[in-house]
Design an enzyme around this catalytic site. Structure first.
Site, PDB file in Angstrom:
ATOM      1  N   GLY A   1      16.910  29.546 -36.135  1.00 47.95           N
ATOM      2  CA  GLY A   1      16.203  29.967 -35.572  1.00 47.95           C
ATOM      3  C   GLY A   1      17.539  31.080 -35.194  1.00 47.95           C
TER       4      GLY A   1
ATOM      5  CB  THR B   1      16.917  21.642 -31.788  1.00 47.98           C
ATOM      6  OG1 THR B   1      15.433  21.444 -32.627  1.00 47.98           O
ATOM      7  CG2 THR B   1      17.269  23.763 -32.112  1.00 47.98           C
TER       8      THR B   1
ATOM      9  CB  THR C   1      18.736  16.033 -31.911  1.00 48.07           C
ATOM     10  OG1 THR C   1      18.431  14.617 -30.325  1.00 48.07           O
ATOM     11  CG2 THR C   1      17.643  14.059 -32.887  1.00 48.07           C
TER      12      THR C   1
ATOM     13  CD  GLN D   1      19.792  20.615 -29.299  1.00 46.06           C
ATOM     14  OE1 GLN D   1      19.170  21.868 -28.788  1.00 46.06           O
ATOM     15  NE2 GLN D   1      18.802  19.524 -29.599  1.00 46.06           N
TER      16      GLN D   1
ATOM     17  N   GLY E   1      18.188  21.545 -20.913  1.00 46.80           N
ATOM     18  CA  GLY E   1      18.362  21.688 -21.688  1.00 46.80           C
ATOM     19  C   GLY E   1      19.518  21.986 -22.580  1.00 46.80           C
TER      20      GLY E   1
ATOM     21  N   GLY F   1      20.398  23.151 -26.514  1.00 48.37           N
ATOM     22  CA  GLY F   1      19.931  24.025 -27.636  1.00 48.37           C
ATOM     23  C   GLY F   1      21.316  25.214 -27.489  1.00 48.37           C
ATOM     24  CD  GLU F   2      19.413  29.256 -25.820  1.00 47.19           C
ATOM     25  OE1 GLU F   2      19.428  30.706 -26.503  1.00 47.19           O
ATOM     26  OE2 GLU F   2      18.312  28.426 -24.986  1.00 47.19           O
TER      27      GLU F   2
HETATM   28 MO1  MOS Z   1      17.478  30.827 -28.015  1.00 54.25          MO
HETATM   29  S1  MOS Z   1      18.444  32.326 -28.323  1.00 54.25           S
HETATM   30  O1  MOS Z   1      16.811  31.542 -26.508  1.00 54.25           O
HETATM   31  O2  MOS Z   1      16.264  30.567 -29.010  1.00 54.25           O
END
Ligand code: MOS
Length: 760
Positions: A259, A488, A654, A658, A722, A724-725
């Protein structure tokens, strides 16, 4: 009585691991060694939105897009299309069912994308939907539509319109501009200065699974399978847009094929699928084609970023100014806050950051992995490299000299920051001390070799979340949460967290997510899912365990009969007396004797008060080695070494994965990604994965990632921030800086393609 309120101390203990005695050392959370959903993924058992089979034969819908960038549709002649084979409906702004005026999401200009008005705001805007018995028939009929437009002048050239920039109507997650100190004076007095402008291009997310929706009605009830990052929000937006009660909408999404922010909001095709399903009285499958990913479903705005740095001759920053201009859609404002990290990343009492927008006839942009920090660090971290060079100082040294001991932007202490350790650990693993600062001095065959580094950072977010845990009569357990798994690892962490909180093996836990009938969870965006749902699951498990304990002590047949609840502990699927561990009863036996009905705990977790009293961020240091061919100027990344401070690493498989993914994207940001806009017609000309370049295996080289794994328990009881980013942040600049070290050519405009290196 079953205690319903959580004892803080017990909550903390639960978070850590199955506890035996309170003075025992806290074991690290037991991790699932393989992904919960790994088998389903590799065998193809995992199904995605339009792969589900609805109760009756589905119809297929194809979105027709505007061929002009600005104006309105005056007529759509659908006679030929309506007669074509298999066609069930042609929905246009002239015949579409009227929706409530509140619009899909305010402001209502987005209304046009669900066929409520004939206005056109961008080339590629959805302007009709053809529904047919098969997809080829729908596509063929779409080609037969005769559309007449009235065209008006369009705003399409970003670079030429920078002078039209204006402050945002609705700022991003922070005020659009922020100032501390006297910037002009500080810049005027600085011994060493940098004043450069950096640009990042239009980019478009392309998850493996494009946006896709399956919708059907059962009377007043709407069933939707949607590829989404936000089950809860999707359900609400669908209900609000269609003007139907929330309880009449069920959205499911057991698997999301990626996503990256694009599936964080509900775009027009979701509404159109539901609308079409009602009209044709059949389930409707609507999957966007790959080229339709460029325009109607968001993307990253283009940025122009001017950065001014002032420093003493010793390298102490005395002024930082970061002014960002971004494009936005003429339909509504979206602001990627690229200057936000500049408020807090380095210690300078004098600091100014601004964001301005330029209206364009383009689709609305949206969150795209690390919105703000990815494009922002891509610029800021080159500027820091330029300053280091001017100071004749090692770039890492410059960052250490300006290490921020607190968040000067918000004037708050950090919840946890171990960035120094990230720099030193990654630098050691990389061999940074072998770097020769003189460009062009490291050579391998026909390649110039360069080393570069940058800082990575991303905020740690969490939101209110709910979860349910059930202890089953066979000793297994169930955990449910209306979150979603974008690939993720949500399933894995959910199962692992419930298992640890119940004291059973993770293989005994069934996890369910991606269904709006489950307890509510926040959007899987802003790197917040784990930090939000894991505490809720721990709470739910605690509630279930307390109920189970009460059942046992009340049960004359239990060895624990008559004990006090606080005197009972748990381990390995058993309850036992703390004073006499051999006096025990298994979960399975307790539930079975009580009639076999699962023992259920509902849990919830909110960001604590501490959350607003502190500044919560993750940190990292990224080092890159590149080789640039002397003849072709082709840059290649040999290796990336990075160390991150992301709090507790919940799961190695995992989590590290990421970070790899983020770094790969950072390399793509640096070298490959750009959507080229035709500024006459307003379409992206490389709207396909053949010409929109993303890294392939050959582009990546080696990636060496470590994490410090230092819990941030002020952020949440698990200590996990977090993940993920943050991986994409800093990575692009580390590559850009390495290219400079290799070639002596400072490329400030992404992506850094061979032609730019050659011509510099
Ligand atoms: Mo992330 S761009 O906040 O899905």
């Amino acid at each position: 009585m079953i205690p319903t309120l959580l004892e803080p101390a017990e909550f903390e203990a639960m978070m850590q691991a199955p506890s035996v005695a309170s003075d025992a050392p806290t074991p690290a959370p037991k991790q699932l060694a393989t992904r919960y959903d790994g088998r389903a993924k590799v065998t193809g058992a995992a199904k995605y939105a339009v792969e589900f089979e609805p109760p009756t034969n589905p119809a297929y819908a194809f979105v027709v897009q505007s061929a002009i960038p600005s104006g309105s549709i005056t007529a759509i002649d659908q006679a030929a299309a309506a007669r074509a084979s298999g066609v069930l409906a042609v929905i246009t702004p002239f015949n579409a069912p009227k929706l409530p005026v509140s619009g899909p999401q305010p402001p209502a200009r987005r209304h046009v994308t669900v066929l409520q008005e004939p206005d056109v705001f961008y080339n590629g805007q959805p302007i009709a939907l053809v529904v047919a018995s098969s997809l080829p028939e729908a596509m063929h009929a779409a080609s037969l539509l005769k559309i007449t437009y009235k065209q008006t002048p369009a705003k399409l050239n970003f670079e030429k319109r920078l002078s039209e920039s204006r402050p945002p109507k609705s700022p991003g997650r922070e005020p659009g501009a922020q100032t501390r100190g006297d910037i002009p004076a500080a810049l005027a007095n600085a011994a060493v200065k940098i004043d450069e402008t950096y640009t990042t291009p239009y980019q478009h997310h392309n998850p493996m699974e494009p946006h896709a929706t399956l919708a059907w009605w059962e009377g007043e009830k709407l069933n939707v399978y949607d590829s989404t990052q936000y089950i809860t929000g999707d359900t609400q937006t669908i209900a609000r847009t269609l003007g139907i009660p929330l309880e009449n909408v069920r959205v499911q999404c057991p698997f999301t094929g990626g996503g990256f922010g694009s599936k964080g909001s509900t775009w027009s095709h979701v509404i159109l699928a539901a609308m079409a399903a009602k009209l044709v009285q059949k389930p409707v499958k609507l999957a966007l084609e790959r080229p339709q990913m460029w325009g109607p479903v968001g993307g990253r705005p283009a940025t122009v970023q001017r950065i001014q740095l002032g420093a003493t001759s010793n390298g102490k920053l005395t002024a930082i100014q970061h002014d960002v201009t971004l494009h936005t859609s003429i339909m509504e404002d979206f602001l990627e806050p690229s200057a936000d990290q500049t408020r807090m990343l380095y210690a300078s009492d004098t600091n100014r950051t601004t964001h301005k927008l330029v209206d364009m006839n383009l689709g609305v942009a949206t969150f795209m992995r690390a919105p703000g920090e990815s494009s922002g660090t891509a610029a800021l971290e080159i500027a820091m490299d330029e300053l280091a060079e001017k100071l004749n100082m090692d770039p890492m040294q410059l960052r250490l000299i300006n290490y921020a001991e607190k968040d000067l932007g918000s004037d708050k202490p950090w919840s946890s920051k171990n960035l120094r350790l990230c720099y030193s650990q990654a630098a050691d693993r990389f061999g940074w001390s072998k770097r020769n600062p003189k460009p062009g001095s490291m050579v391998e065959g026909n390649n110039l070799i360069g080393y570069g580094m940058a800082t990575a950072t991303y905020p740690a977010n969490r939101s209110s979340c709910q979860a349910v845990v059930r202890i089953l009569p066979d000793g297994r357990a169930f955990v449910g949460c209306g979150s979603q798994d974008l690939g993720t690892g949500t399933y894995t962490i959910m199962a692992q967290t419930a298992a640890n909180a119940l004291g059973i093996d993770p293989s005994l836990v069934e996890a369910k997510l991606g269904d709006s009938t489950l307890p509510k969870a926040p959007v899987s965006g802003g790197s917040q899912s784990t930090a939000s749902y894991a505490p809720a699951i721990v709470d739910a498990a605690l509630q279930a365990r307390l109920k189970l304990t009460q059942l046992a002590v009340d049960d004359a047949q239990s060895p624990l009969h008559g004990a006090q609840v606080p005197d009972v502990a748990f381990k390995d699927g058993k309850l036992f007396l703390k004073s006499s561990p051999t006096t025990s009863d298994t979960y399975a036996a307790i539930v079975t004797r009580a009639g076999g009905k699962p023992v259920e705990g509902m849990g919830s977790a909110e960001p604590g008060e501490d959350h607003t009293a502190m500044s919560t961020h993750s940190w990292g240091a990224v080092f890159a080695e590149v080789a640039v061919d002397r003849d072709t100027h082709m840059p290649r990344v040999h290796r990336i070494v990075a160390t991150y401070d992301i709090g507790t690493l919940m799961n190695k498989a995992t989590g590290i994965n990421q970070l790899y993914g983020g770094i790969v994207w950072g390399i793509g940001f640096a070298l490959h990604e750009v959507s080229y806009l035709d500024d006459t017609y307003g379409r992206y000309v490389n709207a396909n994965l053949g010409e929109y370049h993303v890294p392939i295996n050959r582009d990546i080289g080696e990636i060496d990632v470590t994490v410090l794994d230092i819990p941030d328990t002020k952020f949440n009881p698990l200590g996990a921030r977090g993940i993920g980013e943050i991986g994409i942040t800093g990575a692009a600049a580390a590559v850009a800086n390495a290219i400079y070290n290799a070639t002596g050519k400072r490329i400030r405009h992404y992506p850094i393609t061979p032609d730019k290196i050659m011509l510099a």
